[in-house]
Design an enzyme around this catalytic site. Sequence first.
Site, PDB file in Angstrom:
ATOM      1  N   LYS A 197      -2.277 -10.975   4.198  1.00 42.23           N
ATOM      2  CA  LYS A 197      -2.652  -9.677   4.753  1.00 42.23           C
ATOM      3  C   LYS A 197      -2.572  -9.710   6.277  1.00 42.23           C
ATOM      4  O   LYS A 197      -1.948  -8.838   6.900  1.00 42.23           O
ATOM      5  CB  LYS A 197      -4.075  -9.303   4.318  1.00 42.23           C
ATOM      6  N   ASP A 215      -5.357  -4.313   2.139  1.00 43.00           N
ATOM      7  CA  ASP A 215      -6.781  -4.491   2.415  1.00 43.00           C
ATOM      8  C   ASP A 215      -7.597  -3.774   1.341  1.00 43.00           C
ATOM      9  O   ASP A 215      -7.041  -3.292   0.345  1.00 43.00           O
ATOM     10  CB  ASP A 215      -7.122  -3.997   3.826  1.00 43.00           C
TER      11      ASP A 215
END
Length: 329
Positions: A197, A215
Amino acid sequence: MKKTAAKKTAAKKAAAKKTASGASAVKKTPAVKKTSAVKKAPAAKKVTVAPKKAAAKVKGTAPAKAVVHPPGDESPTALVRRARRINRELAEVYPYAHPELDFDNPFQLVVATVLSAQTTDLRVNQTTPSLFAKYPTPEDLAAADPEEVEEILRPCGFFRAKTKSVIGLSKALVEDFGGEVPGRLEDLVKLPGVGRKTAFVVLGNAFGRPGITVDTHFQRLVRRWRWTAETDPDKIEAAVGALFPKSDWTDLSHHVIWHGRRICHARKPACGACPIAPLCPAYGEGETDPEKAKKLLKYEKGGFPGQRLRPPQAYLDAGGKPAPPLGAG
């Protein structure tokens, strides 16, 4: 005798007539049931498909059912079209969408992204000015006193673990990459505290290389929209990535995350103020009354400051307000 025979004959005819009428009545009853069943079936199906009509139904059923089960009649091609239309409409709503972390270079972005775990971008943006003023380069942060860094990062939460990560990644940058943030995924994920991420945030926003940032907001929304039923971030990334051209990935991430922060909240989605309500299978999970929904809007959509102290000019031109610095009221 003739009268008796005549009476018997009349009685038989009456009984036969009654039996015939009863039989015809029995035959008519199933026909009526079948007709009503045929008429009702399509109406029930339409209610579950159209988001606006589904609102009444969702109130009478568990909200989870509206999210978990994908539309049974949506083909893969229809899913791609709906997903891309949602992205196009969100692009019109958030034409100024951008990463909500303040940064001037790749080093600042990778550090800020690591610090954003388990806290808001606003809190990070209020904290990093002091950090980067004292430690502007990887070399500076690599040689920093951990206790001094901990004191600066205390407002971000988990400050001891985060101090270890940012000092560790700074040392790795100095020792393995000549003090420069690498522009490859396989190199970024080797840095302490950096996962896929974080790596995609850096690649997409510091190097212009497409990536999907999965997320918590992104995960929640793509499942609500039934783009995928996956729960593992890597599998979500793969499933959603397959619906869009690679060139759309970075902006798609911004659009989805911005929508999740501003309108499609985790606990109280503002369904009545949602611009993509007709395309959302989970419409009705949140507040559907337009006036009540408006009161749930956050940041610039609700007239409040955003998360960046130094937002892009396009955001300010669109009516967005910069966030206040740490300790300012």
